[in-house]
Design a protein around this motif. Structure first.
Motif, PDB file in Angstrom:
ATOM      1  N   GLY A 164      -5.255  14.856  73.543  1.00  0.00           N
ATOM      2  CA  GLY A 164      -4.095  14.072  73.140  1.00  0.00           C
ATOM      3  C   GLY A 164      -4.174  13.482  71.750  1.00  0.00           C
ATOM      4  O   GLY A 164      -3.146  13.162  71.153  1.00  0.00           O
ATOM      5  N   LYS A 165      -5.396  13.321  71.208  1.00  0.00           N
ATOM      6  CA  LYS A 165      -5.505  12.839  69.837  1.00  0.00           C
ATOM      7  C   LYS A 165      -5.092  13.946  68.872  1.00  0.00           C
ATOM      8  O   LYS A 165      -5.295  15.127  69.143  1.00  0.00           O
ATOM      9  CB  LYS A 165      -6.939  12.388  69.529  1.00  0.00           C
ATOM     10  N   ILE A 166      -4.529  13.557  67.740  1.00  0.00           N
ATOM     11  CA  ILE A 166      -4.020  14.519  66.764  1.00  0.00           C
ATOM     12  C   ILE A 166      -5.085  14.792  65.707  1.00  0.00           C
ATOM     13  O   ILE A 166      -5.608  13.868  65.083  1.00  0.00           O
ATOM     14  CB  ILE A 166      -2.731  13.989  66.117  1.00  0.00           C
ATOM     15  N   ASN A 167      -5.386  16.059  65.519  1.00  0.00           N
ATOM     16  CA  ASN A 167      -6.390  16.468  64.542  1.00  0.00           C
ATOM     17  C   ASN A 167      -5.759  16.499  63.153  1.00  0.00           C
ATOM     18  O   ASN A 167      -4.852  17.294  62.893  1.00  0.00           O
ATOM     19  CB  ASN A 167      -6.935  17.850  64.913  1.00  0.00           C
ATOM     20  N   VAL A 168      -6.246  15.641  62.259  1.00  0.00           N
ATOM     21  CA  VAL A 168      -5.648  15.535  60.926  1.00  0.00           C
ATOM     22  C   VAL A 168      -5.842  16.805  60.106  1.00  0.00           C
ATOM     23  O   VAL A 168      -5.145  17.014  59.109  1.00  0.00           O
ATOM     24  CB  VAL A 168      -6.224  14.329  60.152  1.00  0.00           C
ATOM     25  N   ASN A 169      -6.752  17.667  60.517  1.00  0.00           N
ATOM     26  CA  ASN A 169      -7.003  18.892  59.759  1.00  0.00           C
ATOM     27  C   ASN A 169      -6.016  20.008  60.077  1.00  0.00           C
ATOM     28  O   ASN A 169      -5.981  21.017  59.369  1.00  0.00           O
ATOM     29  CB  ASN A 169      -8.431  19.381  60.008  1.00  0.00           C
ATOM     30  N   GLU A 188       1.775  13.545  53.449  1.00  0.00           N
ATOM     31  CA  GLU A 188       1.645  14.424  52.291  1.00  0.00           C
ATOM     32  C   GLU A 188       0.285  14.264  51.626  1.00  0.00           C
ATOM     33  O   GLU A 188      -0.323  15.247  51.172  1.00  0.00           O
ATOM     34  CB  GLU A 188       2.759  14.127  51.284  1.00  0.00           C
ATOM     35  N   ALA A 189      -0.231  13.031  51.583  1.00  0.00           N
ATOM     36  CA  ALA A 189      -1.546  12.790  50.978  1.00  0.00           C
ATOM     37  C   ALA A 189      -2.644  13.507  51.758  1.00  0.00           C
ATOM     38  O   ALA A 189      -3.567  14.087  51.169  1.00  0.00           O
ATOM     39  CB  ALA A 189      -1.824  11.288  50.927  1.00  0.00           C
ATOM     40  N   ILE A 190      -2.561  13.488  53.086  1.00  0.00           N
ATOM     41  CA  ILE A 190      -3.563  14.174  53.907  1.00  0.00           C
ATOM     42  C   ILE A 190      -3.457  15.683  53.727  1.00  0.00           C
ATOM     43  O   ILE A 190      -4.469  16.390  53.605  1.00  0.00           O
ATOM     44  CB  ILE A 190      -3.403  13.791  55.391  1.00  0.00           C
ATOM     45  N   LEU A 206     -11.280   9.821  55.736  1.00  0.00           N
ATOM     46  CA  LEU A 206      -9.968   9.424  56.238  1.00  0.00           C
ATOM     47  C   LEU A 206      -9.752   7.928  56.021  1.00  0.00           C
ATOM     48  O   LEU A 206      -8.663   7.493  55.643  1.00  0.00           O
ATOM     49  CB  LEU A 206      -9.859   9.767  57.721  1.00  0.00           C
ATOM     50  N   LYS A 207     -10.806   7.153  56.227  1.00  0.00           N
ATOM     51  CA  LYS A 207     -10.716   5.703  56.024  1.00  0.00           C
ATOM     52  C   LYS A 207     -10.374   5.381  54.578  1.00  0.00           C
ATOM     53  O   LYS A 207      -9.503   4.545  54.299  1.00  0.00           O
ATOM     54  CB  LYS A 207     -12.039   5.048  56.419  1.00  0.00           C
ATOM     55  N   ASP A 208     -11.042   6.051  53.648  1.00  0.00           N
ATOM     56  CA  ASP A 208     -10.781   5.817  52.225  1.00  0.00           C
ATOM     57  C   ASP A 208      -9.362   6.219  51.856  1.00  0.00           C
ATOM     58  O   ASP A 208      -8.681   5.525  51.087  1.00  0.00           O
ATOM     59  CB  ASP A 208     -11.785   6.600  51.373  1.00  0.00           C
ATOM     60  N   LEU A 209      -8.906   7.331  52.411  1.00  0.00           N
ATOM     61  CA  LEU A 209      -7.570   7.821  52.089  1.00  0.00           C
ATOM     62  C   LEU A 209      -6.497   6.860  52.604  1.00  0.00           C
ATOM     63  O   LEU A 209      -5.562   6.506  51.880  1.00  0.00           O
ATOM     64  CB  LEU A 209      -7.390   9.216  52.686  1.00  0.00           C
ATOM     65  N   LEU A 210      -6.645   6.405  53.851  1.00  0.00           N
ATOM     66  CA  LEU A 210      -5.634   5.528  54.442  1.00  0.00           C
ATOM     67  C   LEU A 210      -5.630   4.143  53.809  1.00  0.00           C
ATOM     68  O   LEU A 210      -4.590   3.471  53.778  1.00  0.00           O
ATOM     69  CB  LEU A 210      -5.857   5.421  55.952  1.00  0.00           C
ATOM     70  N   SER A 211      -6.781   3.731  53.291  1.00  0.00           N
ATOM     71  CA  SER A 211      -6.846   2.410  52.652  1.00  0.00           C
ATOM     72  C   SER A 211      -5.943   2.348  51.424  1.00  0.00           C
ATOM     73  O   SER A 211      -5.465   1.272  51.048  1.00  0.00           O
ATOM     74  CB  SER A 211      -8.287   2.077  52.267  1.00  0.00           C
TER      75      SER A 211
END
Length: 268
Positions: A164-169, A188-190, A206-211
């Motif tokens: 159920g979790k979404i794979n960001v890749n 779009e950034a991901i 992912l943490k750095d990107l979302l920050s």
């Protein structure tokens, strides 16, 4: 007319040649390698030639889709958000979502905009709701509010497999829209990150990107309840073979284990 399988674009500049699906030489390792080179899920297709036909093979992980069997009353707003991103009006989106929840639950109580046995039995060609988990994506077309046009529009973003979790890749822009706090800019950034680096390999990335978008602290921890970077055991293989005169498309869903793969669904 050729009889072997030759890969035309490996996506790896260090690989000099592939013939018969065997890697003959790798510049990076500076040696000949025997055995098959495994194909893995990725955003672009593998291109091979089988006889006189060109074939594009796209392998995707089902974890990059929304698992409709995992939608609950607590997460239904996320699915409404996805449907409105797909250009459905809010009433249609809420009707489909509530009816989906009624299809899943075992009682005959209606959600506000949902449908139970009394609705489906009143149709010109009546049938009963499942009152249980979806066994195929095609069942979604039976849910109140899902027209043939809507089904074709959303089906590629849905699955019935995985945790159920979404794979960001592997998620699409549409699937990313279902994640709380996610905007089109974050999606779009991901996607651009994946294009540049191949994939998000560490959760810290992912943490750095979302920050950069203000998702930090408790908000970031909440987001992790919906996202993963781990592959699932379910993959879709979509092959399109073409020659001068004909074009064929085949799609299968496989479940993989340590020592084999099992086909669990097939589509023409």
């Amino acid at each position: 007319m050729g009889t072997g399988i030759e890969e035309k674009d490996t996506g790896d500049k260090d690989v000099k040649k592939i013939k018969g699906n065997r890697l003959l030489y790798d510049n990076k390792k500076n040696k000949t390698i025997a055995g098959r080179r495994p194909w893995k899920p990725r955003s672009r297709p593998y291109s091979v030639q089988i006889g006189d036909r060109n074939c594009d093979v796209l392998i995707s992980d089902e974890s990059g889709k929304i698992n409709i069997n995992k939608i609950t009353d607590d997460t239904k707003d996320n699915f409404v958000k996805f449907l409105t991103f797909c250009k459905l009006d809010i009433l249609t989106a809420e009707t489909i979502t509530d009816s989906l929840l009624d299809w899943l639950d075992k009682d005959d109580l209606h959600h506000i905009n949902g449908a139970e046995k009394d609705y489906y039995s009143s149709l010109p060609d009546p049938y009963e709701p499942k009152n249980g988990s979806f066994e195929s994506i095609e069942e979604m077309a039976l849910v109140k509010g899902v027209t043939p046009h809507i089904f074709e529009m959303i089906r590629e973003h849905l699955t019935i497999y995985g945790a159920g979790k979404i794979n960001v890749n592997f998620a699409s822009r549409e699937v990313f829209s279902s994640v709380p706090m996610f905007t089109s800019e974050i999606a779009e950034a991901i996607i651009q990150f994946r294009k540049k680096w191949g994939s998000v390999k560490r959760i810290d990335s992912l943490k750095d990107l979302l920050s950069q978008f203000g998702i930090v602290g408790k908000d970031y921890q909440k987001i992790l309840n919906y996202l993963t970077i781990s592959d699932s055991n379910y993959m879709t293989i979509h092959a399109i073979a073409s020659s001068d005169k004909i074009k064929n498309s085949y799609k299968i869903v496989i479940q993989k284990s340590l020592d084999n793969c099992k086909v669990i669904a097939a589509y023409p």
